[in-house]
Enzyme design. Structure first.
Site, PDB file in Angstrom:
ATOM      1  N   LYS A  69      13.947   8.311  -3.640  1.00  0.00           N
ATOM      2  CA  LYS A  69      12.372   8.811  -3.747  1.00  0.00           C
ATOM      3  C   LYS A  69      12.392  10.148  -3.092  1.00  0.00           C
ATOM      4  O   LYS A  69      12.677  10.083  -1.879  1.00  0.00           O
ATOM      5  CB  LYS A  69      11.479   7.464  -3.205  1.00  0.00           C
ATOM      6  CG  LYS A  69      10.224   7.897  -3.479  1.00  0.00           C
ATOM      7  CD  LYS A  69       9.181   6.702  -2.942  1.00  0.00           C
ATOM      8  CE  LYS A  69       7.720   7.104  -3.284  1.00  0.00           C
ATOM      9  NZ  LYS A  69       7.069   5.907  -2.406  1.00  0.00           N
ATOM     10  N   SER A 138       4.052   4.246  -5.887  1.00  0.00           N
ATOM     11  CA  SER A 138       4.200   5.428  -6.035  1.00  0.00           C
ATOM     12  C   SER A 138       5.665   5.699  -6.198  1.00  0.00           C
ATOM     13  O   SER A 138       6.043   6.875  -6.481  1.00  0.00           O
ATOM     14  CB  SER A 138       3.739   6.050  -4.591  1.00  0.00           C
ATOM     15  OG  SER A 138       4.626   5.339  -3.411  1.00  0.00           O
ATOM     16  N   SER A 162       3.606   0.236  -3.347  1.00  0.00           N
ATOM     17  CA  SER A 162       4.509   1.006  -4.050  1.00  0.00           C
ATOM     18  C   SER A 162       5.960   0.897  -4.204  1.00  0.00           C
ATOM     19  O   SER A 162       6.590   1.584  -5.215  1.00  0.00           O
ATOM     20  CB  SER A 162       4.515   2.494  -3.258  1.00  0.00           C
ATOM     21  OG  SER A 162       3.236   2.931  -3.223  1.00  0.00           O
TER      22      SER A 162
END
Lengths: 419, 419
Positions: A69, A138, A162
């Protein structure tokens, strides 16, 4: 999807090489990345070179492709935190988790799309199951990338919902470990009492395998005899506010588990946990306003409305209000520990429903925020779907520090759902 | 020294301007920086410009000059963490604490020397009271800079004893707040359960004033009627292992406090606190090995022996050993809370004695590590000296979260020592 555990076994057995696994990932990327948009940065050439290192054969992850990420710092790949402020930003070093993944033999193939600073403002990623739907956020690119077969393992982070929510929306396994189990050093900080590093993989055994290899902890659940867990279900508000299909998925999972010997009982959250639900917003805002103070002062014009509002609304939170939210949290943690003394895990929706249509929102973290604040391990189990075929995840919430027990219970549910 | 509180009052009264205060600091720097070596980077031109901003008159710190330990990220000044690996490194943003200081009206004049990654390998700073002696570490430049009158306020951080010890050695007030009171976002992380941001200033009222202005919390102790605190003293091993002069300083402080109405009693640490003393090393090493994993892998040749050993020795710490150290910590915190139910503060040496001769070591953190791990507020009170005239600090340790009470007790002791 690429099963980390299966691929690692086949590499170990000499049936596959890390480069061949990478070729499969590259093929999936070539076919679908234009549509899915999972990557902020992709570097398959560097990955191919890394996958040829002979030392990988002595590692646990054996050269499996990993997506990071884009809120985890990397020295050899740009790290933009989903924000135009950090366009082309190249950190001086790697985040702790990135070093640990490489030491465990993971091969980084790229950085995956995150919402801006892992908050709400979406990136360009689409849901691999239906490109008109959000992948969740996210950790959008990580969940979508694993779902699309671009990587065997991906890192995520959860401050609200997330990890668990995008895992649910994309039909992959998501693991938010106990708070602090995976280090957040070198991960862009929004809220130091909430930010939790997590992982995605194809199934529960895969994500447990990845977490074990990376952390050096005894977290694997494959090859174990799984005891039938004692499961608590929340049937009082706000928990039934999930979609009928999602509530149905939880019931299906509960029934399948009960049939296989699990003891399933209704539980009710004590009032302090409802208070803690509100405390999450206070702690999140107060800490975000401080963590992102530099960005707000120096680059306000480049912040999304949602981030600017998060910071500006936090002006109402005095230290006294914040301290009170922290005390509420402590009380709620004690109450949760008490509640869980008679059960092994809570079974709950991973999200309010399947991935909503549209790309302007990444969905709601209603079913996740409380658990992020409380800190126990959460696992989103893939395998179910709504009537339109979109994935639905069911969430297992364990006891704080009981990460392997939570993964075992999740594996039990995943197995009985597949029967 | 520059008293932050006194100068802020005189600026408020129109007797001084921020630029005039800066001129005083600049004069002291011109006279003594070559000898003291407090700064990693100094930018008085930028500070002079910042000190002229009209908006400063509405702030609490009113343009007072501040030094930032060079482990706090700054976008407008290099940030080298005391390591050649980061030569000329320019972070993309400011640490949270830096933003908070600027918002409170502090004017940054430069970055102060830190030992390498705030661990043991010393920088070039000398003790302003005797340049043949260490200023202490790791916040060497901040403590020495305040002592030399280069700045009114300076930031520090403590993972072992890096605020309280240099404050003691340099004869300034040092404040290590309760763990987490000041954010560590954007501060180079070594150990996420230990790293604590702190402050230096001339006296206790000054450091409390600075902490209040920066944090927005009710921490000021000037102008208050100070209640006589209930003080506990540790007279069992290892606490009497301080030098005779240092033990004498604690006795002087205790007698002066008792004469002014404080109730002073002997206390004994329960066994769990002795265990916690050992747990500090486990947690420190385990977390440092992960936090500095990127530096170790990418730049091993540029690490000092002490950092390399910290990381390498940590290979012996398995997750199980680490978890055990964390559980020991929890037990010890509960025991400490119980111990302190009958007293307000513990009075202890800030360090084993005065600043040792030589610049190859920054001294021992024996009298600090336990408190860093336990997390309560610690204040080093200046004002005493050994027979050679070198400063001796006495340390007040409060209850976790009772930062103002700890500062009030420290102020009480500082005042009665000056009578």
């Amino acid at each position: 999807m690429l099963s980390a555990l299966d691929l690692a076994r086949r590499i170990e057995a000499g049936e596959l090489t890390p480069v061949q696994v990478l070729d499969r990932a590259a093929e999936a990327i070539a076919q679908r990345e234009a549509e899915v948009g999972a990557f902020a940065t992709l570097d398959l050439d560097a990955a191919r070179k890394a996958a040829q290192a002979p030392a990988l054969k002595d590692t646990l992850l054996r050269g499996l492709p990993v997506g990071l990420k884009d809120i985890f710092d990397t020295a050899d790949l740009p790290t933009e935190y989903g924000s135009p402020i950090y366009k082309g930003h190249r950190p001086a070093g790697d985040a702790a988790l990135v070093s640990m993944i490489r030491r465990a033999g993971g091969v980084t193939i790229g950085k995956t799309v995150t919402t801006e600073f892992a908050h709400q403002h979406p990136g360009r990623t689409r849901n691999p199951h239906n490109p008109a739907h959000t992948p969740g956020g996210s950790s959008s690119g990580s969940a979508a990338g694993v779902a699309a077969g671009f990587m065997a393992i991906a890192t995520g982070s959860q401050t609200g919902g997330s990890v668990i929510r995008p895992a649910s929306y994309c039909g992959v396994a998501g693991f938010k470990p106990s708070f602090g189990l995976l280090p957040t050093v070198g991960m862009k900080c929004v809220s130091w009492h909430l930010d939790t590093a997590g992982l995605f993989a194809a199934g529960v055994a895969d994500v447990a395998f990845a977490a074990a290899a990376i952390s050096g902890r005894d977290l694997r659940v494959d090859g174990r005899t799984l005891a039938a867990p004692r499961i608590g279900i929340l049937r009082t508000p706000p928990w039934p506010e999930a979609s009928p299909d999602m509530n149905g998925a939880v019931e299906i999972a509960a029934r399948a588990a009960a049939k296989a010997g699990a003891r399933v009982s209704d539980i009710t959250l004590p009032p302090s946990l409802a208070e803690a639900f509100k405390a999450h917003g206070t702690i999140h805002g107060y800490e975000a306003a401080r963590s992102l103070g530099s960005e707000y002062e120096r680059h306000r014009g480049q912040l999304s409305k949602s981030i600017a509002e998060l910071i500006e609304n936090a002006q109402a939170f005095t230290p006294a209000i914040y301290d009170d939210a922290r005390r509420t949290t402590s009380r709620a943690r004690a109450a949760l520990a008490e509640l869980m003394s008679g059960i092994d895990v809570i079974l709950s929706p991973s999200a309010p429903g399947a991935a909503p249509q549209g790309l302007n929102s990444t969905g709601s973290s209603t079913f996740n925020r409380l658990w992020t604040l409380m800190g126990p391990p959460c696992v989103s189990i893939p395998g179910l779907a709504d009537r339109s075929g979109l994935p639905l995840g069911v969430q297992v919430i364990g006891r704080f520090g009981g990460d392997r027990a939570a993964l075992e219970a999740a594996m039990f549910v995943e197995v009985v759902l597949a029967l």
